[in-house]
Motif scaffolding. Structure first.
Motif, PDB file in Angstrom:
ATOM      1  N   ARG A 197      21.134  25.696  21.547  1.00  0.00           N
ATOM      2  CA  ARG A 197      20.406  26.405  20.495  1.00  0.00           C
ATOM      3  C   ARG A 197      19.120  26.998  21.048  1.00  0.00           C
ATOM      4  NH1 ARG A 197      20.646  21.533  15.943  1.00  0.00           N
ATOM      5  NH2 ARG A 197      22.822  21.831  15.298  1.00  0.00           N
ATOM      6  N   ALA A 198      18.657  28.029  20.392  1.00  0.00           N
ATOM      7  CA  ALA A 198      17.421  28.686  20.821  1.00  0.00           C
ATOM      8  C   ALA A 198      16.218  27.761  20.694  1.00  0.00           C
ATOM      9  CB  ALA A 198      17.194  29.959  19.999  1.00  0.00           C
ATOM     10  N   ASP A 199      16.262  26.838  19.725  1.00  0.00           N
ATOM     11  CA  ASP A 199      15.112  25.939  19.534  1.00  0.00           C
ATOM     12  C   ASP A 199      15.183  24.690  20.410  1.00  0.00           C
ATOM     13  OD1 ASP A 199      17.045  24.399  18.340  1.00  0.00           O
ATOM     14  OD2 ASP A 199      16.126  24.346  16.355  1.00  0.00           O
TER      15      ASP A 199
END
Length: 372
Positions: A197-199
């Motif tokens: 995920r990007a986070d």
């Protein structure tokens, strides 16, 4: 000194039936000759002994598959950095291993077999040392991660969301070793249940099992805001990188975690194969992630989720054990297959799929061990 996989395998097959005695002897010899190494290991050695023999078995039987062996040993070398392992430790381990094999394969032992083992261990150790050295310049030996969500799905199952303090690069389908502050030096493996995920957050699906120090700590004693340690990602059950084959996914219990990550990765890739997910448990109440899977299914019509329950006659759905349930459908012989769950379920599912025409090369598998 050239490798001789045949001699190593033949002598190892003599040791396999007495694996418990051999691993106990190995650690006794290692710690007697190198008492300073005992502090690097957990207080209880039962799981460590199982892991040692499992790893040794995998290495021995992949000696004539150099690419497979190199990939596994490279991951293992990187992972061992979290224990503080350095090059000189491999010499101590090699000496204890050679003494162990010599003792338990003594009826077939000779100088040629000894040379084969020395060559095999030297090659394996060099791969692990080189991988660890290369990794030391680019990645930490372990990651700290904060627990940002802790959802108790059942009294014995939690879905835990973590945010590592540094980016944790991994591939969907891989697993990490986890250590909690409650049990220093005790590491247990858990699959990552989401695609990257990007986070940078990751999810773990954890079942507390009887005698499971780390799993019980994570499910019952860990809270939002706590910090745990993660080892480097490992494992080769990863998404298909090419081709347009449809997928069959078979998940038992928390074996769902890596398979869910692989399905998420397929979604992110933009590919639209037909994906059949057989998700099994003993009772309907143990299908702890079914609501989220149903939401995924409603968003992606090419995904079909089939819950399967084995021990609840009143269940209004598909009943039976997963290995047998796979045979109720049309042939899977053209599919790419992913199987994860308890070892017996995984082994029997793979056996039946092969009998029914699925080549072993198209079956990716992983197991969830009872002791976590």
């Amino acid at each position: 000194m050239s490798l001789n996989p045949r001699l190593v395998k033949e002598s190892f097959s003599v040791v396999e039936p007495v694996a418990d005695k051999a691993t106990a002897y190995f650690y006794g010899r290692l710690f007697a000759e190198n008492p300073h190494l005992r502090g690097m290991f957990p207080p209880a050695m039962d799981v460590q002994r199982d892991r040692l023999f499992s790893s040794l078995t995998r290495i021995v039987w992949s000696l004539d598959s150099p690419d497979s062996m190199a990939g596994y040993l490279s991951q293992l070398g990187r992972d061992h950095r979290k224990y503080g392992v350095i090059a000189e430790h491999y010499t101590a381990v090699g000496n204890a291993l050679l003494a162990t094999i010599r003792r338990f394969a003594r009826e077939v032992w000779n100088s040629e077999i000894e040379a084969a083992w020395v060559a095999a261990y030297t090659a394996a150790a060099n791969l692990m040392i080189d991988s660890a050295d290369a990794d030391a310049g680019v990645s930490p030996a372990w990651w700290l991660a904060e627990i940002i969500d802790h959802e108790l799905r059942r009294p014995d199952i939690a879905v835990i969301t973590l945010r590592p303090t540094q980016r944790l690069p991994y591939t969907a389908g891989q697993y990490v070793n986890v250590q909690t502050s409650r049990w220093p030096r005790v590491w247990r493996t858990f699959s990552i249940a989401n695609a990257p995920r990007a986070d940078n957050t990751i999810r773990l699906h954890v079942r507390a099992v009887s005698g499971g120090w780390v799993s019980t700590s994570l499910v019952r004693h860990t809270r939002i805001g706590d910090t745990i340690m993660l080892g480097p990602p490992m494992g080769t059950m990863t998404p298909p990188d090419r081709g347009n084959r449809d997928l069959l996914c078979v998940a038992g219990g928390t074996g769902l975690a890596p398979i869910k990550a692989i399905i998420e990765q397929v979604i992110a890739s933009g590919r639209r194969p037909n994906v059949h997910l057989l998700y099994g448990a003993r009772t309907a109440a143990e299908l702890y992630d079914l609501p989220d899977l149903i939401r995924m299914e409603s968003s992606f019509p090419w995904l079909r989720v089939l819950p399967v329950v084995s021990d609840e006659p009143a269940f209004d759905g598909m009943r039976g054990h997963l290995p047998e349930v796979t045979e109720r459908f049309h042939t899977w012989s053209e599919h790419q297959v992913y199987v994860c769950g308890p070892p017996d379920m995984v082994n029997e599912t793979v056996r039946r799929l092969q009998v029914n025409g699925v080549p072993l090369a198209r079956i990716s598998r992983d197991v969830v061990h009872g002791e976590q």
